[in-house]
Design a protein around this motif. Structure first.
Motif, PDB file in Angstrom:
ATOM      1  N   ASN A 208      -4.756  -7.476  -1.890  1.00 47.91           N
ATOM      2  CA  ASN A 208      -4.936  -6.071  -2.290  1.00 47.91           C
ATOM      3  C   ASN A 208      -5.318  -6.037  -3.768  1.00 47.91           C
ATOM      4  O   ASN A 208      -4.555  -6.485  -4.629  1.00 47.91           O
ATOM      5  CB  ASN A 208      -3.647  -5.280  -2.063  1.00 47.91           C
ATOM      6  N   GLY A 214      -7.095  -0.959  -0.237  1.00 47.14           N
ATOM      7  CA  GLY A 214      -5.865  -1.437   0.365  1.00 47.14           C
ATOM      8  C   GLY A 214      -5.944  -2.945   0.622  1.00 47.14           C
ATOM      9  O   GLY A 214      -6.633  -3.681  -0.096  1.00 47.14           O
ATOM     10  N   ARG A 215      -5.247  -3.387   1.660  1.00 45.84           N
ATOM     11  CA  ARG A 215      -5.330  -4.809   2.008  1.00 45.84           C
ATOM     12  C   ARG A 215      -6.731  -5.083   2.561  1.00 45.84           C
ATOM     13  O   ARG A 215      -7.219  -4.386   3.437  1.00 45.84           O
ATOM     14  CB  ARG A 215      -4.271  -5.175   3.044  1.00 45.84           C
ATOM     15  N   HIS A 231      -8.695  -1.702   4.318  1.00 48.34           N
ATOM     16  CA  HIS A 231      -7.638  -0.826   4.856  1.00 48.34           C
ATOM     17  C   HIS A 231      -6.857  -1.542   5.966  1.00 48.34           C
ATOM     18  O   HIS A 231      -6.438  -0.924   6.950  1.00 48.34           O
ATOM     19  CB  HIS A 231      -8.226   0.488   5.393  1.00 48.34           C
ATOM     20  N   ASN A 233      -3.901  -3.705   7.920  1.00 56.68           N
ATOM     21  CA  ASN A 233      -2.445  -3.719   8.033  1.00 56.68           C
ATOM     22  C   ASN A 233      -1.893  -5.122   7.780  1.00 56.68           C
ATOM     23  O   ASN A 233      -0.809  -5.278   7.214  1.00 56.68           O
ATOM     24  CB  ASN A 233      -2.029  -3.237   9.427  1.00 56.68           C
ATOM     25  N   THR A 255      -4.079   1.221   5.048  1.00 53.09           N
ATOM     26  CA  THR A 255      -3.639   1.015   3.668  1.00 53.09           C
ATOM     27  C   THR A 255      -4.713   1.467   2.695  1.00 53.09           C
ATOM     28  O   THR A 255      -5.893   1.600   3.049  1.00 53.09           O
ATOM     29  CB  THR A 255      -3.314  -0.473   3.428  1.00 53.09           C
TER      30      THR A 255
END
Length: 314
Positions: A208, A214-215, A231, A233, A255
């Motif tokens: 990240n 996000g990730r 994004h 998970n 994310t």
């Protein structure tokens, strides 16, 4: 005394004389003559019979020799006949094998023709009707070149999504509320949906960055291409790992700056984002379309690279 024949017989008891008359003398003389004639005739017949017997024995021996010769000749003929029968059987077996081989060759020829037709259909090249080994070699080389390219550069779907939420291009940012360039494609998907690499490469980044994605996972591919998957998970690869096309690299999530579970997918060339849609649709059948659809990449120089510089005339 003139007309009498005196016969004297002498024994151990003494001698006796017998007188025979004229008739008796004739009879005795006749008997003697007949006996002498019979003796000579018997001797002659015996000699002749002996000669005939010797001749018969000689004939018998000749017949025996001829019979044995015939038996030997018959045995020789039988052996030759057996050898001839064996040779004929071998010839018949070879003929049957050749017929079976011809059938197999015909089946192989038919199978080769069908495979070539399927390969031509797959490669989307004209059907020439040529089923020669040269044609097969040409098509095989073409297929290998295309597969090399399709494994080296991004193509195909990165995820089995529900639908596409947003495409590449200018749009109103859902959070910033101002027009910005959307650099990829957003695929709506449930959290935890597998995400796959769209080409062979190496993991340039996995983590990240705090940049709103996000990730994320960034892959570096051949010929200056990169793909980004944001994004997420969960990531299942780490920086520096080599990955292959179709390998699971992450799971989709929600994310970063995201308004719902989805995968943000980007294709970049020399760090510049380009529309992923042509690459998603790119496959072995429409192989040539990418070179005319994506104009921002200088494709012409690719033909000079090995093994792409091998001559192929479909």
């Amino acid at each position: 005394m003139k007309n009498k024949l005196i016969v004297t017989l002498t024994t151990v008891y003494g001698s006796r004389q017998y007188s025979l008359g004229q008739v008796a003398r004739y009879l005795v003389a006749f008997f003697v003559i007949v006996s002498a004639v019979s003796f000579f005739i018997s001797n002659w017949l015996l000699v002749k019979t002996s000669d005939d017997l010797a001749s018969l024995e000689e004939d018998h021996q000749q017949l025996t020799d001829q019979y044995e010769m015939m038996l030997g000749t018959q045995t020789l003929y039988k052996n030759e006949l057996d050898e001839l029968s064996s040779s004929l059987s071998k010839v018949a077996n070879e003929r049957d094998q050749l017929q079976e081989e011809n059938v197999r060759m015909g089946e192989l020829q038919l199978s080769l023709g069908e495979n070539l037709n399927e390969l031509e259909t797959l490669l989307n090249v004209p059907d020439t009707g040529d089923v020669s080994a040269d044609r097969l070699e040409t098509l095989t080389m073409m297929a290998n070149q295309r597969l090399f390219m399709l494994n080296s550069m991004p193509n195909g779907l990165p995820i089995q999504a529900i639908r596409i939420n947003d495409g590449f291009g200018m749009r109103m940012h859902p959070l910033r509320k101002k027009p910005v360039l959307h650099k990829g494609i957003d695929y709506k998907a449930e959290i935890g949906t597998p995400v796959y690499a769209t080409a062979d490469g190496v993991v340039e980044f996995s983590g990240n960055k705090g940049d709103g994605y996000g990730r994320q996972v960034i892959l570096l591919h051949n010929f200056g291409f990169r793909t980004a998957y944001a994004h997420l998970n969960k990531m299942v690869v780490s920086s520096g790992e080599f990955v292959h096309k179709g390998q699971k690299i992450a799971e989709s999530g929600n994310t970063g700056q995201s308004t719902g579970p989805h995968l943000h997918y980007e294709v970049r060339h020399l760090y510049k984002p380009i529309n992923p849609a042509p690459f998603v649709a790119w496959n072995i059948a429409n192989f040539d379309t990418i070179f005319t659809t994506v104009k921002s990449v200088k494709w012409a120089s690719l033909k000079n690279l090995y093994p792409l510089n091998q001559t192929v005339q479909p």
